[in-house]
Write a protein that holds these residues in place. Structure first.
Motif, mmCIF file in Angstrom:
data_model
loop_
_atom_site.group_PDB
_atom_site.id
_atom_site.type_symbol
_atom_site.label_atom_id
_atom_site.label_comp_id
_atom_site.label_asym_id
_atom_site.label_seq_id
_atom_site.Cartn_x
_atom_site.Cartn_y
_atom_site.Cartn_z
ATOM 1 N N MET A 1 0.854 -1.195 0.000
ATOM 2 C CA MET A 1 0.000 0.000 0.000
ATOM 3 C C MET A 1 0.881 1.233 0.000
ATOM 4 O O MET A 1 1.805 1.339 0.814
ATOM 5 N N GLY A 2 0.604 2.197 -0.888
ATOM 6 C CA GLY A 2 1.481 3.336 -1.074
ATOM 7 C C GLY A 2 1.229 4.496 -0.150
ATOM 8 O O GLY A 2 1.212 5.653 -0.602
ATOM 9 N N THR A 3 1.040 4.248 1.129
ATOM 10 C CA THR A 3 0.960 5.306 2.137
ATOM 11 C C THR A 3 1.745 4.849 3.358
ATOM 12 O O THR A 3 2.161 3.696 3.462
ATOM 13 N N ALA A 4 1.917 5.772 4.305
ATOM 14 C CA ALA A 4 2.549 5.393 5.568
ATOM 15 C C ALA A 4 1.648 4.427 6.325
ATOM 16 O O ALA A 4 0.420 4.485 6.233
ATOM 17 N N SER A 5 2.274 3.537 7.088
ATOM 18 C CA SER A 5 1.513 2.536 7.838
ATOM 19 C C SER A 5 1.479 2.803 9.331
ATOM 20 O O SER A 5 0.677 2.200 10.048
ATOM 21 N N GLY A 6 2.349 3.681 9.832
ATOM 22 C CA GLY A 6 2.368 3.942 11.263
ATOM 23 C C GLY A 6 3.540 4.812 11.653
ATOM 24 O O GLY A 6 4.281 5.320 10.798
ATOM 25 N N LEU A 7 3.698 4.994 12.952
ATOM 26 C CA LEU A 7 4.841 5.724 13.504
ATOM 27 C C LEU A 7 5.902 4.688 13.854
ATOM 28 O O LEU A 7 5.822 4.015 14.881
ATOM 29 N N ASP A 8 6.874 4.530 12.978
ATOM 30 C CA ASP A 8 7.863 3.467 13.156
ATOM 31 C C ASP A 8 8.803 3.773 14.327
ATOM 32 O O ASP A 8 8.938 2.981 15.254
ATOM 33 N N HIS A 9 9.497 4.914 14.267
ATOM 34 C CA HIS A 9 10.387 5.268 15.364
ATOM 35 C C HIS A 9 10.761 6.735 15.307
ATOM 36 O O HIS A 9 10.585 7.406 14.290
ATOM 37 N N VAL A 10 11.261 7.196 16.422
ATOM 38 C CA VAL A 10 11.870 8.524 16.519
ATOM 39 C C VAL A 10 13.300 8.314 16.966
ATOM 40 O O VAL A 10 13.578 7.501 17.865
ATOM 41 N N GLY A 11 14.234 9.028 16.332
ATOM 42 C CA GLY A 11 15.645 8.891 16.661
ATOM 43 C C GLY A 11 16.145 10.073 17.456
ATOM 44 O O GLY A 11 16.077 11.220 16.984
ATOM 45 N N VAL A 12 16.615 9.819 18.668
ATOM 46 C CA VAL A 12 17.228 10.841 19.514
ATOM 47 C C VAL A 12 18.737 10.727 19.325
ATOM 48 O O VAL A 12 19.304 9.642 19.477
ATOM 49 N N CYS A 13 19.383 11.850 18.998
ATOM 50 C CA CYS A 13 20.767 11.811 18.533
ATOM 51 C C CYS A 13 21.674 12.671 19.398
ATOM 52 O O CYS A 13 21.262 13.705 19.933
ATOM 53 N N SER A 14 22.934 12.254 19.487
ATOM 54 C CA SER A 14 23.905 12.961 20.311
ATOM 55 C C SER A 14 25.305 12.627 19.818
ATOM 56 O O SER A 14 25.521 11.605 19.176
ATOM 57 N N ARG A 15 26.253 13.497 20.139
ATOM 58 C CA ARG A 15 27.665 13.171 19.886
ATOM 59 C C ARG A 15 28.253 12.326 21.009
ATOM 60 O O ARG A 15 29.316 11.728 20.835
ATOM 61 N N ASP A 16 27.600 12.302 22.153
ATOM 62 C CA ASP A 16 28.105 11.577 23.322
ATOM 63 C C ASP A 16 27.278 10.314 23.518
ATOM 64 O O ASP A 16 26.236 10.316 24.174
ATOM 65 N N ALA A 17 27.746 9.212 22.930
ATOM 66 C CA ALA A 17 26.984 7.964 22.963
ATOM 67 C C ALA A 17 26.771 7.473 24.384
ATOM 68 O O ALA A 17 25.657 7.077 24.756
#
Length: 276
Positions: A1-17
């Motif tokens: 199906m050619g639409t989004a299916s859901g909220l897969d993920h959000v990525g929180v990012c940093s230089r300090d792992a």
């Protein structure tokens, strides 16, 4: 199906792992092992750990090896740290690519991404359709080719009781523009948000809320956004707020209508709203 299916993920990012990953462990999340990513041209200098939920997940992404390509993460971190990745799910990469190109969006193509799920373990594979030039960050559609490798029962048991990613809260000076951009990417209509602004309901029951700064400050008390537009909050469904409250006993948090809020300063730049 050619639409989004859901909220897969959000990525929180940093230089300090180390600081990023320890912050989310203090918040009561059980994280997956460290996984270094690879792109179409080989290894990347980025690595993540994830808080896998029964619906959606939170990616915690950092640069581990500056000598390797970082897939644009360093440039994003020059602007700000925090929730820089907003990924909507899809089940049909080719269908979505065709739809976006018919709409005049110059998507370069389907981009491959892979990472081992644990050191020496099997490799999880993904396909991405990034939205070029999105000021909100790395906004994209994602298809999981090996979902069984990362949604493991052992990785979905969190001391704070987190179960699902219910919403991402995007804050924008011009919310109508950001909301329209997300609607075009998803191929789905918008509706009014109860707090003002707009909401993008998704087929899995999650949503992306797009609010102006004043509306967002009522939803996220104490909001301080270093740069806009940006995802400034996540809504996380939990099993039992009392258990969540106990898991957060050593972390600054506040009681808010309907749940508990951890401010952005305690969660690497992205406020967390825990709701039963």
């Amino acid at each position: 199906m050619g639409t989004a299916s859901g909220l897969d993920h959000v990525g929180v990012c940093s230089r300090d792992a180390a600081a990023l990953w320890s912050a989310y462990e203090r918040l009561g999340f059980a994280l997956t092992p460290v996984a270094q990513q690879s792109g179409g041209n080989g290894p990347l200098g980025t690595a993540n750990r994830c808080a896998m939920l029964r619906r959606g997940y939170i990616e915690l992404l950092a640069i581990l090896d500056p000598a390797l390509p970082d897939n644009g993460l360093g440039a994003m971190l020059d602007r700000m740290a925090g929730a820089l990745i907003l990924a909507l799910g899809m089940s049909d990469s080719e269908g979505n690519l065709a739809r976006l190109r018919r709409a005049g969006i110059e998507v370069p193509g389907i981009a491959p991404l892979s990472r081992p799920v644990e050191p020496g373990g099997p490799v999880a594979r993904f396909e991405r359709l990034p939205l070029p030039g999105a000021p909100e960050g790395r906004v994209q559609l994602v298809r999981h080719l090996t979902p069984e490798l990362i949604w493991r029962e052992a990785w979905m048991r969190h001391p704070n009781g987190a179960r699902e990613l219910r919403a991402a809260i995007l804050v924008a000076e011009r919310p109508a523009e950001s909301a329209a951009r997300l609607s075009r990417l998803a191929g789905l209509p918008l509706e009014p948000d109860p707090a003002g602004g707009f909401a993008l309901p998704l087929p899995d029951g999650a949503r992306v809320r797009v609010l102006g700064p004043e509306e967002a400050a009522r939803v996220l008390p104490g909001l301080a956004a270093p740069a806009l537009p940006a995802v400034m909050g996540l809504v996380i469904g939990v099993e039992d707020l009392d258990a969540t409250r106990a898991a957060l006993s050593g972390v600054l948090h506040a009681e808010v209508p309907g749940g508990l809020m951890v401010p952005a300063a305690e969660a690497a730049g992205c406020a967390l709203l825990f709701e039963a």
